[in-house]
Scaffold this motif. Sequence first.
Motif, PDB file in Angstrom:
ATOM      1  N   LYS A  74      -2.073   0.662  -2.096  1.00 48.96           N
ATOM      2  CA  LYS A  74      -1.029  -0.180  -2.660  1.00 48.96           C
ATOM      3  C   LYS A  74      -0.780  -1.309  -1.677  1.00 48.96           C
ATOM      4  CE  LYS A  74       1.299   3.222  -5.530  1.00 48.96           C
ATOM      5  NZ  LYS A  74       2.594   3.756  -5.964  1.00 48.96           N
ATOM      6  N   ASP A  93      -0.157  -4.937  -5.787  1.00 46.98           N
ATOM      7  CA  ASP A  93      -1.391  -4.391  -6.356  1.00 46.98           C
ATOM      8  C   ASP A  93      -1.459  -2.896  -6.086  1.00 46.98           C
ATOM      9  OD1 ASP A  93      -3.850  -4.309  -7.632  1.00 46.98           O
ATOM     10  OD2 ASP A  93      -4.772  -5.832  -6.344  1.00 46.98           O
ATOM     11  N   HIS A  94      -2.164  -2.214  -6.959  1.00 45.85           N
ATOM     12  CA  HIS A  94      -2.371  -0.773  -6.815  1.00 45.85           C
ATOM     13  C   HIS A  94      -3.778  -0.485  -7.318  1.00 45.85           C
ATOM     14  CE1 HIS A  94      -1.085   3.574  -8.101  1.00 45.85           C
ATOM     15  NE2 HIS A  94      -1.945   3.562  -7.105  1.00 45.85           N
ATOM     16  N   VAL A  95      -4.644  -0.033  -6.417  1.00 47.08           N
ATOM     17  CA  VAL A  95      -6.016   0.302  -6.796  1.00 47.08           C
ATOM     18  C   VAL A  95      -6.285   1.754  -6.447  1.00 47.08           C
ATOM     19  CG1 VAL A  95      -6.979  -2.019  -6.702  1.00 47.08           C
ATOM     20  CG2 VAL A  95      -6.890  -0.664  -4.630  1.00 47.08           C
ATOM     21  N   LYS A  97      -9.846  -6.455  -0.371  1.00 46.88           N
ATOM     22  CA  LYS A  97      -8.650  -6.696  -1.174  1.00 46.88           C
ATOM     23  C   LYS A  97      -7.466  -7.002  -0.261  1.00 46.88           C
ATOM     24  CE  LYS A  97      -8.249  -6.049  -5.160  1.00 46.88           C
ATOM     25  NZ  LYS A  97      -8.313  -7.004  -6.287  1.00 46.88           N
ATOM     26  N   TYR A 147      -5.189 -10.642  -0.039  1.00 43.27           N
ATOM     27  CA  TYR A 147      -3.734 -10.758  -0.045  1.00 43.27           C
ATOM     28  C   TYR A 147      -3.172 -11.226   1.300  1.00 43.27           C
ATOM     29  CZ  TYR A 147      -3.159  -8.656  -4.638  1.00 43.27           C
ATOM     30  OH  TYR A 147      -3.178  -8.414  -5.989  1.00 43.27           O
TER      31      TYR A 147
END
Length: 185
Positions: A19, A33-35, A69, A73
Amino acid sequence: MAVKTFAAIEVGSSQLEMKVYEISRKLGFRELDHVRYIIELGSDTYSKGMIGYELVNEMCDVLKKFRLKMEEYGADAYTAVGGSALREAENRDLILDQIQIKTGLRVKIISNAEQRFLIFKSVAYKMQNFEQLIQEGTAIVDLGSGSLQVSYFDRGVLQFSQNIRLGSLRIREILSGMEGHTPSF
């Protein structure tokens, strides 16, 4: 007022999760974001005592993508933790070295007690009436891939917490011997 970007990574028994948050004094936490990636590290640990080479490589590939990622960010900081699948793996030191070499990320293996503390903090943060709830005698049950944790609060104090190594992946491993003998396993 400075806004910081922070990433939280969990290397769990059944998934890798990250997250990314924006944090400011004025607005608090905001999830950006949450992956999540499903990978059953616990299957290897709970059945063989160690995580196999192929899964370690797959995990590192995913963690590299998480790192990219984070860079997208502009994350100022991160924390990466591993739970029971890493904690119980006989080859955990080798795995941690591989993660650092291949991804540049440092993963800290946390104890069961630390993991529960973080879960309690999260529940308390998300539930507005948490303090009131634990006054009345409350059990918090956490069913994970590797274990079942039951924690009991009364009068605002944790009275006891019991960890039972019986999560969904462990149950599947125990029952896997029946798979070939049962028509609808």
